[in-house]
Design an enzyme around this catalytic site. Sequence first.
Site, PDB file in Angstrom:
ATOM      1  N   GLU A   1       0.851  -1.196   0.000  1.00 46.28           N
ATOM      2  CA  GLU A   1       0.000   0.000   0.000  1.00 46.28           C
ATOM      3  C   GLU A   1       0.887   1.246   0.000  1.00 46.28           C
ATOM      4  O   GLU A   1       1.845   1.289   0.762  1.00 46.28           O
ATOM      5  CB  GLU A   1      -0.901   0.026   1.229  1.00 46.28           C
ATOM      6  CG  GLU A   1      -1.917   1.152   1.136  1.00 46.28           C
ATOM      7  CD  GLU A   1      -2.879   1.217   2.330  1.00 46.28           C
ATOM      8  OE1 GLU A   1      -2.749   0.409   3.261  1.00 46.28           O
ATOM      9  OE2 GLU A   1      -3.731   2.105   2.304  1.00 46.28           O
TER      10      GLU A   1
ATOM     11  N   GLY B   1       3.540   2.488  10.658  1.00 48.90           N
ATOM     12  CA  GLY B   1       3.345   1.738  11.897  1.00 48.90           C
ATOM     13  C   GLY B   1       3.140   0.249  11.652  1.00 48.90           C
ATOM     14  O   GLY B   1       3.755  -0.589  12.296  1.00 48.90           O
ATOM     15  N   ALA B   2       2.273  -0.049  10.713  1.00 50.83           N
ATOM     16  CA  ALA B   2       1.949  -1.445  10.438  1.00 50.83           C
ATOM     17  C   ALA B   2       1.089  -1.499   9.185  1.00 50.83           C
ATOM     18  O   ALA B   2       0.661  -0.457   8.682  1.00 50.83           O
ATOM     19  CB  ALA B   2       1.178  -2.053  11.607  1.00 50.83           C
TER      20      ALA B   2
ATOM     21  N   GLU C   1      -2.093  -3.844   7.120  1.00 55.89           N
ATOM     22  CA  GLU C   1      -3.178  -4.810   7.353  1.00 55.89           C
ATOM     23  C   GLU C   1      -3.299  -5.890   6.278  1.00 55.89           C
ATOM     24  O   GLU C   1      -4.403  -6.418   6.071  1.00 55.89           O
ATOM     25  CB  GLU C   1      -4.500  -4.030   7.429  1.00 55.89           C
ATOM     26  CG  GLU C   1      -4.984  -3.410   6.095  1.00 55.89           C
ATOM     27  CD  GLU C   1      -4.608  -1.955   5.893  1.00 55.89           C
ATOM     28  OE1 GLU C   1      -3.623  -1.489   6.516  1.00 55.89           O
ATOM     29  OE2 GLU C   1      -5.283  -1.272   5.101  1.00 55.89           O
ATOM     30  N   ASN C   2      -2.218  -6.291   5.604  1.00 56.01           N
ATOM     31  CA  ASN C   2      -2.299  -7.321   4.567  1.00 56.01           C
ATOM     32  C   ASN C   2      -3.174  -8.489   5.025  1.00 56.01           C
ATOM     33  O   ASN C   2      -3.056  -8.940   6.166  1.00 56.01           O
ATOM     34  CB  ASN C   2      -0.902  -7.866   4.272  1.00 56.01           C
ATOM     35  CG  ASN C   2       0.111  -6.771   4.145  1.00 56.01           C
ATOM     36  OD1 ASN C   2      -0.009  -5.916   3.288  1.00 56.01           O
ATOM     37  ND2 ASN C   2       1.102  -6.755   5.036  1.00 56.01           N
TER      38      ASN C   2
ATOM     39  N   HIS D   1      -6.116  -1.889  15.412  1.00 59.16           N
ATOM     40  CA  HIS D   1      -6.382  -1.166  14.158  1.00 59.16           C
ATOM     41  C   HIS D   1      -6.190  -2.084  12.946  1.00 59.16           C
ATOM     42  O   HIS D   1      -7.065  -2.192  12.091  1.00 59.16           O
ATOM     43  CB  HIS D   1      -5.450   0.050  14.082  1.00 59.16           C
ATOM     44  CG  HIS D   1      -5.609   0.868  12.842  1.00 59.16           C
ATOM     45  ND1 HIS D   1      -6.424   1.978  12.781  1.00 59.16           N
ATOM     46  CD2 HIS D   1      -5.080   0.735  11.607  1.00 59.16           C
ATOM     47  CE1 HIS D   1      -6.368   2.488  11.569  1.00 59.16           C
ATOM     48  NE2 HIS D   1      -5.558   1.744  10.828  1.00 59.16           N
ATOM     49  N   GLU D   2      -5.040  -2.736  12.881  1.00 57.80           N
ATOM     50  CA  GLU D   2      -4.768  -3.575  11.701  1.00 57.80           C
ATOM     51  C   GLU D   2      -5.741  -4.754  11.657  1.00 57.80           C
ATOM     52  O   GLU D   2      -6.213  -5.132  10.595  1.00 57.80           O
ATOM     53  CB  GLU D   2      -3.322  -4.079  11.699  1.00 57.80           C
ATOM     54  CG  GLU D   2      -2.251  -2.990  11.804  1.00 57.80           C
ATOM     55  CD  GLU D   2      -2.429  -1.834  10.852  1.00 57.80           C
ATOM     56  OE1 GLU D   2      -2.970  -2.019   9.755  1.00 57.80           O
ATOM     57  OE2 GLU D   2      -2.020  -0.703  11.217  1.00 57.80           O
TER      58      GLU D   2
ATOM     59  N   HIS E   1      -9.080  -3.728  10.335  1.00 60.09           N
ATOM     60  CA  HIS E   1      -9.096  -3.523   8.879  1.00 60.09           C
ATOM     61  C   HIS E   1      -9.593  -4.759   8.131  1.00 60.09           C
ATOM     62  O   HIS E   1     -10.007  -4.662   6.984  1.00 60.09           O
ATOM     63  CB  HIS E   1      -7.683  -3.214   8.371  1.00 60.09           C
ATOM     64  CG  HIS E   1      -7.350  -1.756   8.286  1.00 60.09           C
ATOM     65  ND1 HIS E   1      -8.191  -0.826   7.726  1.00 60.09           N
ATOM     66  CD2 HIS E   1      -6.229  -1.070   8.642  1.00 60.09           C
ATOM     67  CE1 HIS E   1      -7.612   0.373   7.761  1.00 60.09           C
ATOM     68  NE2 HIS E   1      -6.420   0.258   8.318  1.00 60.09           N
TER      69      HIS E   1
ATOM     70  N   GLU F   1      -9.561   4.197   6.544  1.00 60.34           N
ATOM     71  CA  GLU F   1      -8.684   4.650   7.630  1.00 60.34           C
ATOM     72  C   GLU F   1      -9.434   5.397   8.731  1.00 60.34           C
ATOM     73  O   GLU F   1      -9.264   5.116   9.904  1.00 60.34           O
ATOM     74  CB  GLU F   1      -7.537   5.500   7.067  1.00 60.34           C
ATOM     75  CG  GLU F   1      -6.568   4.710   6.175  1.00 60.34           C
ATOM     76  CD  GLU F   1      -5.977   3.467   6.823  1.00 60.34           C
ATOM     77  OE1 GLU F   1      -6.111   3.297   8.054  1.00 60.34           O
ATOM     78  OE2 GLU F   1      -5.385   2.639   6.101  1.00 60.34           O
TER      79      GLU F   1
HETATM   80  N1  B3K Z   1      -2.858   1.035   5.727  1.00 58.76           N
HETATM   81  C1  B3K Z   1      -1.533   1.209   6.271  1.00 58.76           C
HETATM   82  C2  B3K Z   1      -0.866   2.457   5.845  1.00 58.76           C
HETATM   83  C3  B3K Z   1      -0.210   2.357   4.551  1.00 58.76           C
HETATM   84  C4  B3K Z   1       0.564   3.603   4.266  1.00 58.76           C
HETATM   85  C5  B3K Z   1       1.093   3.617   2.883  1.00 58.76           C
HETATM   86  N2  B3K Z   1       1.928   4.762   2.631  1.00 58.76           N
HETATM   87  C6  B3K Z   1      -1.543   1.141   7.755  1.00 58.76           C
HETATM   88  C7  B3K Z   1      -2.811   1.504   8.410  1.00 58.76           C
HETATM   89  O1  B3K Z   1      -3.275   2.608   8.360  1.00 58.76           O
HETATM   90  O2  B3K Z   1      -3.394   0.643   8.981  1.00 58.76           O
HETATM   91 ZN    ZN Z   2      -5.226   1.853   8.869  1.00 59.41          ZN
END
Ligand code: B3K
Ligand code: ZN
Length: 885
Positions: free
Chosen positions: A127, A268-269, A271-272, A304-305, A308, A327
């Site tokens: 991402e 930070g992390a 969410e794959n 949070h992750e 998602h 987000e």
């Molecule tokens: N979705 C990712 C953030 C990706 C940032 C890319 N530049 C983490 C999050 O917000 O959970």
């Molecule tokens: Zn997020």
Amino acid sequence: MRTSVGQPVRLVDYRVPDYLIEAVELDISLDRHATRVTSTLAIRPNPAGQAGVALDLDGDELVFVSAELDGAPLASADFEASASQFLLPRPPRGPFTLKIETRLDPAANTKLMGLYRSGSAYCTQCEAEGFRRITYFLDRPDVLSTYRVRVEADRAEAPVLLANGNLENFGEADDPARHWAIWADPHKKPCYLFALVAGDLAHISNSFVTASGRKVALAIYVEPEREERAHYAMDALKRSMAWDERVYGREYDLDVFNVVAVSDFNMGAMENKGLNVFNDKYVLASPQTATDDDYAGIEGVIAHEYFHNWTGNRVTCRDWFQLCLKEGLTVFRDQEFSADMRSAPVKRISEVRVLRSAQFPEDAGPLAHNVRPEVYNEISNFYTATVYQKGAEIVRMLKRLIGPRTFRAGMDLYFQRHDGTAATVEEFIACFAEVSGRDLGRFMRWYTQAGTPKLTVRGSYNPAERTYRLEIVQSIAPTPGQASKLPMTMPLAFGLVDPQGGDMPLISPDASPGELEGGVLELKESERTIVFHDVPRRPALSFLRGFSAPVRVEDDLTEDDLVVLSRRDSDNFNRWQALQSLATRVLLRGVKAIRAGRPPERNAGLVAAFGALIEDARLGRLDPAFATLAMTLPSEADIAREIGEDVDPDAIYAARKTLRGALGRAHGDALIELHRQLADSSPFSPDAAAAGRRALRNGALALFVDGNVIDGLALAHLQLREADNMTERLGALSVIALKPSSTREHTLDAFGRRYAMEPLILDKWFALQAQIPERETLERVEGLMSHRGFSMSNPNRVRALIGGFSANHTQFNRADGAGFALLEKVVVTLDPTNPQIAARLLTAMRSWRSLEDERRRQAEAMLRRIAAQPTLSPDVRDIVTRSLG
Ligand code: B3K
Ligand code: ZN
């Protein structure tokens, strides 16, 4: 929506994809410098798109090897392949299979986007647009596919092979030194959720049984020897899974859920699907290495992750303009989770502090943008406080406006209607309009207008008529590209506080039926006046309880009102706010006095309010975490934001220091007693109650030191020696570091040596030193850039030291421009290797226009020097151009 370099991408240009990729088979044979990626794509024309047009796949720095169409090699005349594009000018009219091989050099990938090396492991970050750095693809979130991934690697180098979904099979490769695993993800997903990790990693495992009785295998992978530090994250994960079932009715949907912690990560992390990749800062914790804030951060980011999985993965975004759809909503969900796990008012205060310190300045400066932007040059620059935090505030307001039950019904409808698809903000809001029967058209403006609304609030009491008249006017200042704004709907929670105690009943013929039952007024127009009846005496207005809307408030409360509210308000958020407002007024007058060459006042009301607060804390009448926040004066940046223009950071610093000194001196004995009382000999626990006591103990120490330097430093050294946890150790070290003394350097050195092998602790040490409010800090930071533990290629190190320095209000904003020049040097050095981090660092300039003349001139010169660089990444080019715009 391919972006040609330099061309802005616009929401109005959105078109559905002309081709769909139903299924993706990836065969990835890992090698540090020559990874082979074979991608087999099942493609068909999109019936909703244009027929017969070229297939145009995105790439980024790719090395093309070969291509086959429906099993036959493609002749060179039938396609074009470059580093940034694969073009099939005349694709078949029906479904077809395209197989493309590319070669990658993960060890040379310093951007940390796509496939790269972190420590001894391979990992990915896709991402927003990293998948195109792995293979050619329709790299846009509205192309959803199933994935089957074969990963092969050297067995000794990478005993662990992970990808999204469930493990299908594994075995030995033809070369017995290598092995492979096949992972299959049955859920359709956009390519930004693809992930792969391989390396020599240790793990802890656990399991979770879902509400419908399915057993999910959970694992957290970390560097060998770090397993013990992953247990808190595992606990947070299990609590998150249970919470999402209980509160939103959402179950997990694969047989496994893996989390991997890596040390080189741009954010930070991530969410794959089924394979979250984390910055190790948000996984690793032990009492000896992590502070209570770290624990809270881990809990929040793990949640949070995980959340998602439904808000982002099962329902994803149609295009990157809709980023807040996943987000903002997911931040709101993780905020609610943490509020449930900890103290809700304390959590709310912390959220508002983050919103005001990160989002309000963004909204008030040249980088202001809508929560749903309409144009971007570089999407990586839109992972902002506006999209995340203000995005979360909008969802919070929505819930307040329609009520929790209807909100939940709207969420259920959203999941039911959009599961497995890529949605828009309009589609999200439509679900709530439908279940509530309300027209949310005006509410939508929160997504389409930038800038923080200002509410001007006037209250007047008429003793003869026993009425209280409340007038509210909303206005929003112009922001880049938006000259005039329309009024927005917002919920305003409030109460009339009786100075003798309690809330007064709210009786008004001006309210619509039922409106005042929950103490919430709905503002729909630019103005609203409401008269309350049977008001026995002049009330203190408690406005915007719980910070029910993300606005600035300009009120006419007296300082006596603020003292009443700080003591008597039934809303804890507003008790905290009242003290903040009172302190802000005193500090603003202090800054004025200092700039005029006069000494700042000693405010008896504030000194007494602090006395009462410390007394309440000592007698156990207040939650310690709440008392800590109430005792924290507005930061230098908070005061600068209130002043808004012609900001002199040195005067702000001096006013704040004087006030803290006065408070620390006036309440020295009580503070020292509070500090003593809070000493805790029981075994360490990271829970919120114990963390609150440690926070208050640190807060008491810091305020005491500000008023009683010599005794205070002695106490800090004692705390440093006796501490059995990082929170108290770092609390003590901070007060020692921030004051000049004969023991400071020795103490800092000893700490640095003790934790030389602990990068995450060194980050705290870097950040702390970068924040020292002294002229020598600049040289200190330059010196630390050559420290063995520092590395320009690691984002955590750079954020700690350079990000820490940019938050040093007096030294970063030095009148001679040397602070800006240091940031310039780092941005220009880092830009070629990691443009995302370079661009992020440069956003520290977002408030440059509010500085006084000389500093503003220096800031502008710095931005112009960067803009004049012959080669800049699109990321930094975008930030510098908008900052100057
Ligand atoms: N979705 C990712 C953030 C990706 C940032 C890319 N530049 C983490 C999050 O917000 O959970
Ligand atoms: Zn997020």
